[in-house]
Scaffold this active site. Structure first.
Site, PDB file in Angstrom:
ATOM      1  N   HIS A  82       0.831  -1.214   0.000  1.00  0.00           N
ATOM      2  CA  HIS A  82       0.000   0.000   0.000  1.00  0.00           C
ATOM      3  C   HIS A  82       0.864   1.262   0.000  1.00  0.00           C
ATOM      4  O   HIS A  82       0.648   2.177  -0.798  1.00  0.00           O
ATOM      5  CB  HIS A  82      -0.913  -0.016   1.226  1.00  0.00           C
TER       6      HIS A  82
ATOM      7  N   GLU B 280     -10.684   2.011   3.466  1.00  0.00           N
ATOM      8  CA  GLU B 280      -9.383   1.438   3.809  1.00  0.00           C
ATOM      9  C   GLU B 280      -9.635   0.098   4.484  1.00  0.00           C
ATOM     10  O   GLU B 280     -10.271   0.027   5.541  1.00  0.00           O
ATOM     11  CB  GLU B 280      -8.576   2.374   4.706  1.00  0.00           C
TER      12      GLU B 280
END
Length: 418
Positions: A132, A198
């Site tokens: 990420h 998220e």
């Protein structure tokens, strides 16, 4: 043909991911009940066991921990109590002698209301996925190294807002704030137009610690009770304008959704995995390469949770937490090494979990590459979330004897800004 005995809620189908090997904790109420009648429940299949009532019916000494409106008294009781209560619960739902007492205390999951299972003290969100962090670095700093120089030396994180942690199923109101694109001469105020998800794990702290006394890696399981799925909703346009130079604020503070079920760490022993190989030597308080026998036998280790994310019922991501660079124990050690104390009910998140492939990306900003590559859905294209969109995260982990441990889902629907 002999007549078969009807099945009961205690007679689960083989392989049920919410069987006696799991037993996650939540807080529930029955229809029409007052708020003060919320109580601790334990999930078994598609039913919820009234844990406090079971403790009372069976003469258990754990009534004082289980007949409560939140999990906090159990969280504060410590690791020995956690293990003892888990053994008792396992016996209550598996030993035939307890069936008569337990069966009336099992309520269909569809008939109960689930609540935020614990009172959140503090909330910290980390940035533990190398994939990420690398994706965002390449996206926003294409001419630089994608990872900042500190990234592999410490778990980067920020202190979030505990007051807006909400239970799964709670609507998420689109936040408003200042936005400014590079082409705008000045900022404007209004609802976020780049609302994101998220995909994270949340870790729930049980036992507190003294201010000024760091928690070492080896004490992780003495302080962390369990984990859950977590969605740290993010307004990317608000975030990008406000972040420099201090960090996220309004872009993150409006809502963080957690599952209604907290899975105890003791249910996840079969899901433990070694973290990725460390490419940079770590300072001693974060060094998880010590051999067994140095007080590190339980750690280091990550968790292999297989997570699926759907948008309006359509799968947009399938990822795993096994590849997280920083472990839960390291995040806890870093969070306290400066002298910060732990409080019962503290929550900390892993940060977005993304794998190496495109299908394993855990946020829309990565999946659509900052809006460049829209997702094709039956109801239209998406770059970021629209009002009415429903995001759901589900997960399972390897369990004992080739079983699966179900992890409570976290879901939320976007509603228009007020």
């Amino acid at each position: 043909m002999s007549e078969q005995t009807p099945l009961t809620p205690l007679d689960l189908p083989e392989g049920d991911p919410f069987g006696p090997h799991n037993l996650p904790y939540g807080v529930f109420s029955l229809p029409g009940e007052a708020v003060e009648l919320r109580r601790v429940g334990v999930r078994l299949g598609s039913y919820v066991l009234d844990a406090g009532a079971a403790a009372a019916a069976l003469g258990s000494p754990y009534v004082s921990l289980l007949a409560r409106p939140t999990l906090n008294p159990l969280l504060a009781a410590g690791r020995t109590a956690w293990s003892d209560v888990r053994r008792a619960l396992t016996a209550w739902v598996t030993v035939p002698a307890h069936r008569e007492a337990v069966l009336p205390l099992l309520h269909p999951l569809d008939d109960v209301t689930l609540h935020l299972p614990f009172e959140v003290a503090d909330y910290v969100d980390f940035y533990a996925s190398e994939n990420h962090a690398t994706n965002l670095g390449r996206m926003f700093r294409p001419d630089e190294e994608p990872l900042k120089p500190n990234w592999k030396h410490l778990p980067v994180g920020y202190h979030g807002r505990s007051g807006t942690v909400v239970v799964s199923g709670t609507d998420v109101v689109r936040p408003s704030g200042q936005r400014k694109s590079p082409a705008d001469p000045a900022p404007v105020f209004g609802p976020s137009v780049r609302l994101d998800i998220e995909t994270e794990l949340g870790f729930v702290v049980g036992t507190s610690s003294e201010r000024g006394t760091p928690v070492p890696l080896s004490a992780y399981r003495d302080h962390v009770f369990g984990l859950c799925l977590l969605n740290d909703w993010s307004a990317r346009d608000i975030q990008s304008w406000e972040t420099v130079p201090l960090g996220p604020h309004l872009g993150k503070s409006f809502a963080t959704s957690v599952s209604a079920w907290i899975t105890p760490l003791d249910a996840l022993d079969a899901a433990r995995v070694a973290p990725p190989e460390r490419s940079v030597p770590l300072l001693p308080y974060l060094d998880d390469t010590a051999p067994p026998g140095d007080g590190m036998a339980d750690e280091p280790g990550g968790y292999d949770l297989r997570i699926t994310v759907t948008l309006n019922g359509h799968v947009i991501s399938e990822t795993s937490s096994a590849a997280l660079y920083w472990t839960a124990a390291q995040m806890l050690a870093h969070m306290t090494v400066g002298g910060a104390s732990l409080r019962t009910g503290d929550l900390y998140g892993s940060g977005t979990i993304s794998g190496a492939s495109e299908h394993e990306r855990g946020s829309l900003i990565e999946i659509t590459w900052n809006g460049r590559d829209p997702i094709e859905l039956p109801d239209g294209k998406r770059t970021f979330l629209e009002d009415g969109d429903v995001v759901t995260m589900t997960a399972w982990a390897p369990g004992p004897d080739n079983t699966r441990v179900g992890i409570g889902e976290v879901t939320g629907r976007i509603v228009a800004a007020g």
